[in-house]
Design a protein around this motif. Structure first.
Motif, PDB file in Angstrom:
ATOM      1  N   VAL A   1      -5.841   1.182   0.071  1.00 39.08           N
ATOM      2  CA  VAL A   1      -7.089   0.492   0.595  1.00 39.08           C
ATOM      3  C   VAL A   1      -7.931   1.245   2.108  1.00 39.08           C
ATOM      4  N   LEU A   2      -6.533   1.310   3.346  1.00 40.06           N
ATOM      5  CA  LEU A   2      -6.640   2.677   4.175  1.00 40.06           C
ATOM      6  C   LEU A   2      -6.345   3.751   4.125  1.00 40.06           C
ATOM      7  N   SER A   3      -5.996   4.819   2.690  1.00 40.72           N
ATOM      8  CA  SER A   3      -6.063   6.032   2.262  1.00 40.72           C
ATOM      9  C   SER A   3      -6.672   6.307   2.423  1.00 40.72           C
ATOM     10  N   PHE A   4      -7.660   5.558   1.349  1.00 37.36           N
ATOM     11  CA  PHE A   4      -8.205   6.511   1.152  1.00 37.36           C
ATOM     12  C   PHE A   4      -9.932   5.800   1.464  1.00 37.36           C
ATOM     13  N   SER A   5     -10.320   5.719   2.822  1.00 37.86           N
ATOM     14  CA  SER A   5     -11.143   5.695   4.054  1.00 37.86           C
ATOM     15  C   SER A   5     -11.384   7.367   4.872  1.00 37.86           C
ATOM     16  N   ASN A   6     -12.533   6.435   5.594  1.00 39.46           N
ATOM     17  CA  ASN A   6     -13.288   7.700   5.956  1.00 39.46           C
ATOM     18  C   ASN A   6     -12.455   8.221   7.768  1.00 39.46           C
ATOM     19  N   SER A   7     -11.941   7.651   8.304  1.00 38.59           N
ATOM     20  CA  SER A   7     -11.569   7.771   9.357  1.00 38.59           C
ATOM     21  C   SER A   7      -9.634   7.925   9.030  1.00 38.59           C
ATOM     22  N   PHE A   8      -9.389   8.780  10.641  1.00 36.95           N
ATOM     23  CA  PHE A   8      -8.635   9.593   9.838  1.00 36.95           C
ATOM     24  C   PHE A   8      -7.457   8.625  10.567  1.00 36.95           C
ATOM     25  N   PRO A   9      -7.304   7.922  11.474  1.00 33.24           N
ATOM     26  CA  PRO A   9      -7.014   6.945  11.839  1.00 33.24           C
ATOM     27  C   PRO A   9      -6.337   6.058  10.996  1.00 33.24           C
ATOM     28  N   LEU A  10      -6.951   5.493  10.620  1.00 31.72           N
ATOM     29  CA  LEU A  10      -6.669   4.506   9.055  1.00 31.72           C
ATOM     30  C   LEU A  10      -5.925   5.501   7.816  1.00 31.72           C
ATOM     31  N   ILE A  11      -6.315   6.908   7.681  1.00 35.07           N
ATOM     32  CA  ILE A  11      -5.797   7.618   6.351  1.00 35.07           C
ATOM     33  C   ILE A  11      -4.265   7.372   7.251  1.00 35.07           C
ATOM     34  N   PHE A  12      -4.024   7.787   8.108  1.00 32.06           N
ATOM     35  CA  PHE A  12      -2.164   7.945   9.308  1.00 32.06           C
ATOM     36  C   PHE A  12      -2.052   6.641   8.730  1.00 32.06           C
ATOM     37  N   ALA A  13      -2.567   5.562   8.978  1.00 30.86           N
ATOM     38  CA  ALA A  13      -2.046   4.423   9.100  1.00 30.86           C
ATOM     39  C   ALA A  13      -1.163   4.243   7.180  1.00 30.86           C
ATOM     40  N   GLY A  14      -1.666   3.828   6.763  1.00 30.70           N
ATOM     41  CA  GLY A  14      -2.301   4.188   4.901  1.00 30.70           C
ATOM     42  C   GLY A  14      -1.175   4.900   4.329  1.00 30.70           C
ATOM     43  N   VAL A  15      -0.827   6.296   5.124  1.00 29.68           N
ATOM     44  CA  VAL A  15       0.327   7.110   4.553  1.00 29.68           C
ATOM     45  C   VAL A  15       1.075   6.486   5.045  1.00 29.68           C
ATOM     46  N   ILE A  16       1.665   5.794   6.040  1.00 27.47           N
ATOM     47  CA  ILE A  16       2.733   5.544   6.497  1.00 27.47           C
ATOM     48  C   ILE A  16       3.111   4.489   5.748  1.00 27.47           C
ATOM     49  N   LEU A  17       2.583   3.411   5.130  1.00 25.88           N
ATOM     50  CA  LEU A  17       2.260   2.443   3.886  1.00 25.88           C
ATOM     51  C   LEU A  17       3.236   3.316   2.444  1.00 25.88           C
ATOM     52  N   TRP A  18       2.541   4.274   2.452  1.00 29.61           N
ATOM     53  CA  TRP A  18       2.465   4.530   1.223  1.00 29.61           C
ATOM     54  C   TRP A  18       3.704   5.712   0.965  1.00 29.61           C
ATOM     55  N   GLY A  19       4.648   5.637   1.988  1.00 31.29           N
ATOM     56  CA  GLY A  19       5.699   6.566   2.650  1.00 31.29           C
ATOM     57  C   GLY A  19       7.077   5.048   2.308  1.00 31.29           C
ATOM     58  N   ILE A  20       6.660   4.274   2.844  1.00 30.08           N
ATOM     59  CA  ILE A  20       7.576   3.455   2.515  1.00 30.08           C
ATOM     60  C   ILE A  20       7.643   2.757   1.157  1.00 30.08           C
ATOM     61  N   GLY A  21       6.143   2.748   0.169  1.00 31.31           N
ATOM     62  CA  GLY A  21       6.759   3.159  -1.120  1.00 31.31           C
ATOM     63  C   GLY A  21       7.504   4.455  -1.962  1.00 31.31           C
ATOM     64  N   MET A  22       6.887   4.939  -1.356  1.00 33.56           N
ATOM     65  CA  MET A  22       8.253   6.265  -1.981  1.00 33.56           C
ATOM     66  C   MET A  22       9.673   5.978  -1.652  1.00 33.56           C
ATOM     67  N   GLY A  23       9.801   5.700   0.334  1.00 33.28           N
ATOM     68  CA  GLY A  23      10.847   5.500  -0.395  1.00 33.28           C
ATOM     69  C   GLY A  23      11.950   4.580  -0.981  1.00 33.28           C
ATOM     70  N   ALA A  24      11.121   3.629  -1.291  1.00 32.44           N
ATOM     71  CA  ALA A  24      11.417   2.392  -2.365  1.00 32.44           C
ATOM     72  C   ALA A  24      11.431   2.531  -4.265  1.00 32.44           C
ATOM     73  N   GLN A  25      10.820   3.432  -4.449  1.00 23.52           N
ATOM     74  CA  GLN A  25      10.631   4.253  -5.336  1.00 23.52           C
ATOM     75  C   GLN A  25      11.593   4.488  -6.056  1.00 23.52           C
ATOM     76  N   GLU A  26      12.722   6.006  -4.705  1.00 23.36           N
ATOM     77  CA  GLU A  26      13.599   6.775  -4.288  1.00 23.36           C
ATOM     78  C   GLU A  26      14.720   6.592  -4.367  1.00 23.36           C
ATOM     79  N   SER A  27      14.927   5.878  -4.390  1.00 24.55           N
ATOM     80  CA  SER A  27      16.040   5.461  -3.331  1.00 24.55           C
ATOM     81  C   SER A  27      16.658   3.828  -4.470  1.00 24.55           C
ATOM     82  N   ILE A  28      15.793   2.792  -3.693  1.00 23.71           N
ATOM     83  CA  ILE A  28      16.579   1.290  -4.190  1.00 23.71           C
ATOM     84  C   ILE A  28      15.946   1.314  -5.157  1.00 23.71           C
ATOM     85  N   MET A  29      15.017   2.116  -6.244  1.00 23.99           N
ATOM     86  CA  MET A  29      14.702   1.950  -7.640  1.00 23.99           C
ATOM     87  C   MET A  29      16.072   2.724  -8.792  1.00 23.99           C
ATOM     88  N   ARG A  30      16.405   3.460  -8.431  1.00 23.84           N
ATOM     89  CA  ARG A  30      17.150   3.652  -9.081  1.00 23.84           C
ATOM     90  C   ARG A  30      18.418   3.546  -9.029  1.00 23.84           C
TER      91      ARG A  30
END
Length: 384
Positions: free
Chosen positions: A287-316
C-alpha cells in the motif's frame, strides 16, 4: 558440540553470509534499474527475477535430497557459494537483459545448491542455543552484509560510477566470503556427525503440520513483491535520484537484521504467533511502497524489511522445529522448492499487474499476505 562452540560456528557462518550478502544483495539493489537500462519492461523484469528465484528454489529439493543421502553438507555448501558469488561480478560484462538473466539464474542456482546443506549445518548448531536465536543471529549478520552492499553501491553511483563498475567491485567481498567459508570447513570438519539430543516436539516426519505450514508460507511467497519491482517503480516515477534506490534497499536490510533478532527471540518464546505478527505487519507494505511519495515508499520498505526478516529467519527455524534431523535436508529442499515456485509465479503476475495498473498489484499483494497471517494464528494449536 558445546554451547560456546555452537555459538562460534553460527557467528562464523554468519560472517560468510555477511560478505556473501555484500556481493549479491548489493547486486540485487540495482538489478531493477540496470535491467531497465538494458531495455527490459516491468513484465520482463518480473519474469527475470521470478525465473531466477524459481531456479534458485526449485533445485533445492534435489540438492536437499542429495545432501541428506550423501551427508556431504560441506561439499554442497562450498560449491554452491562459489557459483552463487562469482556470477555477480560477471554481470559487469552483460550486454543485454537476456545475458543478465542467464547470470541471475546462475547466481540463484548456486544459492540453491548450498542453502539446504548450509541450513542443516546451521540447525545442528542452533539446537544448542535455541532455533529462533540461532537462525536469528545468522540472519542478523547476513543482513549486515545486505546493508553494506547496497550502501557501497550508493556511494559508487553518487560519484557517478556506472552500474557495470558496481558489479565488478563486488568481486572483493565474494573472495572474502569464500576464504571465511573454507576457514569454517577447516575448523568444524565433522559438524554433520552431530546427533540430536532432544526429540522433535511436534511431528517425527513430514506430516500435516509441515504441509499446512508450507501452504501458508507459499501464500506469502506468492504475494510478496520483490524489491527489484519496488526499485523499478521508483525509477519509473522518478521519485528520487538513482543512488537513493540502493540506499533504500540498505534501509530494508537493516530492518531485516533487527527484525530477525527480535522475532527470532519471540519465536523461541511464543512460537507461531511471532511469525503471524511479522507477516501481518509486512502485509501493509505494498500500500505504501507503490505510492507516488518517496516518504511513503520509505515507510513501506521498512515493513517490507520486517517481512523479509521473518522469512529469512523464523520461517527456516520452524522447519528445524517440526522435522527430525535426518530429514531436514529433504524438508528444507521441499520447503524452498515450493516457496520458489510460488515466488516465481507471484513475481511474474505482479509485474504484469503493475504494467496494467499498479492498484491491482497492491490489492493482490495485501489481501493474500493478510490471509496468510490469519492462517498462521490458527497454528497456535501446534505449539511445542
Amino acid at each position: 558440540m558445546s554451547r560456546k562452540k555452537a555459538f562460534l560456528f553460527i557467528v562464523l557462518l554468519g560472517l560468510v553470509s555477511l560478505f556473501a550478502d555484500v556481493t549479491y544483495e548489493g547486486a540485487r539493489s540495482i538489478i531493477g534499474p540496470f535491467m531497465k537500462t538494458l531495455g527490459a519492461s516491468a513484465a520482463a523484469l518480473g519474469f527475470a527475477v521470478g525465473l531466477g528465484e524459481l531456479t534458485g528454489y526449485a533445485f533445492r529439493l534435489i540438492s536437499g535430497i542429495l545432501s541428506d543421502k550423501t551427508r556431504k553438507y560441506w561439499l554442497f555448501t562450498i560449491l554452491g557459494y562459489a557459483i552463487n558469488l562469482f556470477a555477480v561480478p560477471a554481470l559487469a560484462f552483460a550486454g543485454n537483459w537476456q545475458t543478465a538473466l542467464v547470470l541471475i539464474i546462475a547466481e540463484r542456482f548456486g544459492k540453491a545448491l548450498r542453502t539446504p546443506a548450509r541450513d542443516v549445518l546451521l540447525s545442528f548448531a542452533s539446537e544448542e542455543v535455541g532455533m529462533g536465536k540461532g537462525f536469528g543471529i545468522h540472519e542478523a549478520l547476513d543482513q549486515i552484509g545486505a546493508i553494506l552492499g547496497p550502501l557501497a553501491l550508493t556511494f559508487a553511483l553518487a560519484f557517478e560510477k556506472s552500474y557495470r563498475f558496481c558489479f565488478f567491485i563486488l568481486l572483493i567481498p565474494a573472495l572474502v566470503a569464500m576464504v571465511l567459508l573454507l576457514t569454517a570447513r577447516i575448523t568444524f570438519p565433522a559438524l554433520q556427525e552431530m546427533k540430536k539430543k532432544k526429540d522433535s516436539p511436534v511431528d517425527r516426519n513430514l506430516g500435516k503440520t509441515y504441509w499446512f505450514y508450507l501452504a501458508i508460507v507459499s501464500m506469502v511467497a506468492f504475494a510478496f513483491a520483490d524489491f527489484p519491482i519496488i526499485a523499478y517503480h521508483m525509477k519509473s516515477f522518478e521519485v528520487a535520484k538513482d543512488f537513493f534506490v540502493p540506499a533504500t534497499y540498505s534501509l530494508a536490510m537493516a530492518v531485516d537484521a533487527v527484525a530477525a533478532l527480535v522475532f527470532g527471540h519471540l519465536f523461541d518464546k511464543k512460537g507461531f504467533v511471532a511469525l503471524a505478527y511479522a507477516v501481518l505487519l509486512s502485509s501493509f507494505f505494498p500500500v505504501l511502497s507503490f505510492s507516488n511519495s518517496f516518504p511513503l515508499i520509505f515507510a513501506g520498505v521498512i515493513l517490507w524489511g520486517i517481512g523479509m526478516g521473518a522469512q529469512e529467519s523464523i520461517m527456516r527455524a520452524v522447519v528445524a522445529k517440526i522435522v527430525p534431523a535426518e530429514k531436514r535436508g529433504f524438508a528444507y529442499g521441499m520447503f524452498f522448492t515450493v516457496y520458489g515456485v510460488f515466488w516465481f509465479f507471484g513475481s511474474w503476475i505482479m509485474g504484469t499487474l503493475y504494467d496494467i495498473n499498479r492498484f491491482y498489484l497492491i490489492l493482490f499483494s495485501f489481501v493474500i499476505q493478510f490471509a496468510a497471517a490469519l492462517l498462521l494464528l490458527r497454528m497456535k494449536r501446534y505449539e511445542w
